[in-house]
Design a protein around this motif. Structure first.
Motif, PDB file in Angstrom:
ATOM      1  N   SER A 176      40.324  59.067  64.228  1.00 46.81           N
ATOM      2  CA  SER A 176      40.604  58.882  65.660  1.00 46.81           C
ATOM      3  C   SER A 176      41.707  57.858  65.898  1.00 46.81           C
ATOM      4  O   SER A 176      42.406  57.927  66.906  1.00 46.81           O
ATOM      5  N   LYS A 177      41.884  56.920  64.964  1.00 44.03           N
ATOM      6  CA  LYS A 177      42.937  55.902  65.079  1.00 44.03           C
ATOM      7  C   LYS A 177      44.244  56.365  64.435  1.00 44.03           C
ATOM      8  O   LYS A 177      45.232  55.646  64.435  1.00 44.03           O
ATOM      9  N   GLY A 178      44.240  57.570  63.851  1.00 43.17           N
ATOM     10  CA  GLY A 178      45.443  58.118  63.251  1.00 43.17           C
ATOM     11  C   GLY A 178      45.856  57.434  61.953  1.00 43.17           C
ATOM     12  O   GLY A 178      47.029  57.462  61.587  1.00 43.17           O
ATOM     13  N   LEU A 179      44.889  56.865  61.243  1.00 45.20           N
ATOM     14  CA  LEU A 179      45.199  56.180  59.995  1.00 45.20           C
ATOM     15  C   LEU A 179      45.386  57.195  58.872  1.00 45.20           C
ATOM     16  O   LEU A 179      44.608  58.137  58.739  1.00 45.20           O
ATOM     17  N   ASN A 180      46.407  56.991  58.093  1.00 44.18           N
ATOM     18  CA  ASN A 180      46.719  57.876  56.979  1.00 44.18           C
ATOM     19  C   ASN A 180      46.004  57.360  55.734  1.00 44.18           C
ATOM     20  O   ASN A 180      46.354  56.315  55.206  1.00 44.18           O
ATOM     21  N   LEU A 181      45.006  58.094  55.273  1.00 39.48           N
ATOM     22  CA  LEU A 181      44.196  57.690  54.127  1.00 39.48           C
ATOM     23  C   LEU A 181      44.193  58.791  53.074  1.00 39.48           C
ATOM     24  O   LEU A 181      44.466  59.952  53.381  1.00 39.48           O
ATOM     25  N   MET A 218      38.783  51.961  53.978  1.00 39.60           N
ATOM     26  CA  MET A 218      38.696  52.315  55.398  1.00 39.60           C
ATOM     27  C   MET A 218      38.411  51.080  56.235  1.00 39.60           C
ATOM     28  O   MET A 218      39.029  50.875  57.298  1.00 39.60           O
ATOM     29  N   ASN A 219      37.507  50.248  55.771  1.00 45.75           N
ATOM     30  CA  ASN A 219      37.144  49.029  56.477  1.00 45.75           C
ATOM     31  C   ASN A 219      38.371  48.131  56.648  1.00 45.75           C
ATOM     32  O   ASN A 219      38.650  47.640  57.752  1.00 45.75           O
ATOM     33  N   ALA A 220      39.118  47.923  55.581  1.00 36.83           N
ATOM     34  CA  ALA A 220      40.305  47.068  55.639  1.00 36.83           C
ATOM     35  C   ALA A 220      41.369  47.649  56.572  1.00 36.83           C
ATOM     36  O   ALA A 220      41.964  46.922  57.375  1.00 36.83           O
ATOM     37  N   GLU A 221      41.586  48.952  56.468  1.00 40.27           N
ATOM     38  CA  GLU A 221      42.606  49.588  57.312  1.00 40.27           C
ATOM     39  C   GLU A 221      42.230  49.561  58.791  1.00 40.27           C
ATOM     40  O   GLU A 221      43.088  49.370  59.653  1.00 40.27           O
ATOM     41  N   LEU A 222      40.958  49.750  59.079  1.00 43.98           N
ATOM     42  CA  LEU A 222      40.520  49.701  60.476  1.00 43.98           C
ATOM     43  C   LEU A 222      40.661  48.296  61.050  1.00 43.98           C
ATOM     44  O   LEU A 222      41.095  48.135  62.195  1.00 43.98           O
ATOM     45  N   LYS A 240      42.802  46.034  60.009  1.00 40.88           N
ATOM     46  CA  LYS A 240      44.246  45.795  60.119  1.00 40.88           C
ATOM     47  C   LYS A 240      44.823  46.488  61.355  1.00 40.88           C
ATOM     48  O   LYS A 240      45.722  45.969  62.009  1.00 40.88           O
ATOM     49  N   ALA A 241      44.283  47.660  61.687  1.00 34.51           N
ATOM     50  CA  ALA A 241      44.760  48.424  62.839  1.00 34.51           C
ATOM     51  C   ALA A 241      44.208  47.899  64.165  1.00 34.51           C
ATOM     52  O   ALA A 241      44.571  48.399  65.231  1.00 34.51           O
ATOM     53  N   GLY A 242      43.309  46.907  64.094  1.00 28.13           N
ATOM     54  CA  GLY A 242      42.758  46.329  65.316  1.00 28.13           C
ATOM     55  C   GLY A 242      41.582  47.076  65.902  1.00 28.13           C
ATOM     56  O   GLY A 242      41.208  46.848  67.045  1.00 28.13           O
ATOM     57  N   ALA A 243      40.980  47.978  65.121  1.00 26.13           N
ATOM     58  CA  ALA A 243      39.807  48.708  65.619  1.00 26.13           C
ATOM     59  C   ALA A 243      38.635  47.765  65.834  1.00 26.13           C
ATOM     60  O   ALA A 243      37.786  47.996  66.696  1.00 26.13           O
ATOM     61  N   TYR A 244      38.600  46.693  65.039  1.00 26.46           N
ATOM     62  CA  TYR A 244      37.609  45.626  65.196  1.00 26.46           C
ATOM     63  C   TYR A 244      38.139  44.372  64.510  1.00 26.46           C
ATOM     64  O   TYR A 244      39.155  44.416  63.805  1.00 26.46           O
ATOM     65  N   ASN A 245      37.434  43.262  64.725  1.00 26.47           N
ATOM     66  CA  ASN A 245      37.908  41.970  64.223  1.00 26.47           C
ATOM     67  C   ASN A 245      37.435  41.684  62.799  1.00 26.47           C
ATOM     68  O   ASN A 245      36.675  42.453  62.216  1.00 26.47           O
ATOM     69  N   LYS A 246      37.909  40.557  62.259  1.00 23.71           N
ATOM     70  CA  LYS A 246      37.580  40.163  60.885  1.00 23.71           C
ATOM     71  C   LYS A 246      36.080  39.949  60.692  1.00 23.71           C
ATOM     72  O   LYS A 246      35.549  40.244  59.627  1.00 23.71           O
ATOM     73  N   LEU A 247      35.403  39.418  61.697  1.00 24.24           N
ATOM     74  CA  LEU A 247      33.960  39.214  61.578  1.00 24.24           C
ATOM     75  C   LEU A 247      33.242  40.548  61.388  1.00 24.24           C
ATOM     76  O   LEU A 247      32.378  40.675  60.523  1.00 24.24           O
ATOM     77  N   GLN A 248      33.629  41.551  62.169  1.00 25.01           N
ATOM     78  CA  GLN A 248      33.022  42.879  62.009  1.00 25.01           C
ATOM     79  C   GLN A 248      33.370  43.449  60.641  1.00 25.01           C
ATOM     80  O   GLN A 248      32.536  44.087  60.002  1.00 25.01           O
TER      81      GLN A 248
END
Length: 104
Positions: free
Chosen positions: A33-38, A47-51, A53-61
Motif C-alpha cells: 500500500s505504501k508502494g515499497l519495492n521489495l 519490511m519493518n525497516a523499510e516501513l 524509513k518510509a514513515g509508515a510508523y516511528n522508531k518506537l513502533q
C-alpha cells in the motif's frame, strides 16, 4: 482470533507462530500500500525497516515489531523456554492493535 483461541486452549507456542504470521502478512500488505519495492519473499525485518524509513510508523513502533518478530522466531524454532503464555497474550494484543491502527 485463531491465535487467541489457541492461547486460551493452552497452546501458547503455536499461538505465537500464528500471531507472527498475521503480523508478517500485515507488514507485507502495508509495504504494498505504501508502494515499497521489495524482493518477492521479503524478510519481516526488511519490511519493518523499510516501513519505518518510509514513515509508515516511528522508531518506537519499529522496535516493538522487532520484539514481536523475535518472539515469533523463538516459537517457530522450538525455543519454548524463551517466552511464556503471558508474552504471547501481549503479542496477540500488540498485533491486533497494530493491525487496527493500520487497517481500520
Amino acid at each position: 482470533e485463531q491465535a487467541a483461541h489457541l492461547l486460551s486452549s493452552g497452546y501458547f507456542q503455536p499461538a505465537a507462530v500464528l500471531a507472527g504470521a498475521v503480523l508478517e502478512d500485515g507488514l507485507r500488505k502495508l509495504c504494498v500500500s505504501k508502494g515499497l519495492n521489495l524482493p518477492p519473499q521479503p524478510k519481516l525485518d526488511l519490511m519493518n525497516a523499510e516501513l519505518a524509513k518510509a514513515g509508515a510508523y516511528n522508531k518506537l513502533q519499529q522496535k516493538r515489531i522487532t520484539a514481536l518478530a523475535d518472539l515469533r522466531n523463538c516459537a517457530a524454532h522450538g525455543k519454548w523456554t524463551e517466552f511464556t503464555a503471558s508474552d504471547v497474550e501481549a503479542m496477540i494484543r500488540d498485533v491486533r492493535t497494530f493491525m487496527e491502527a493500520h487497517y481500520a
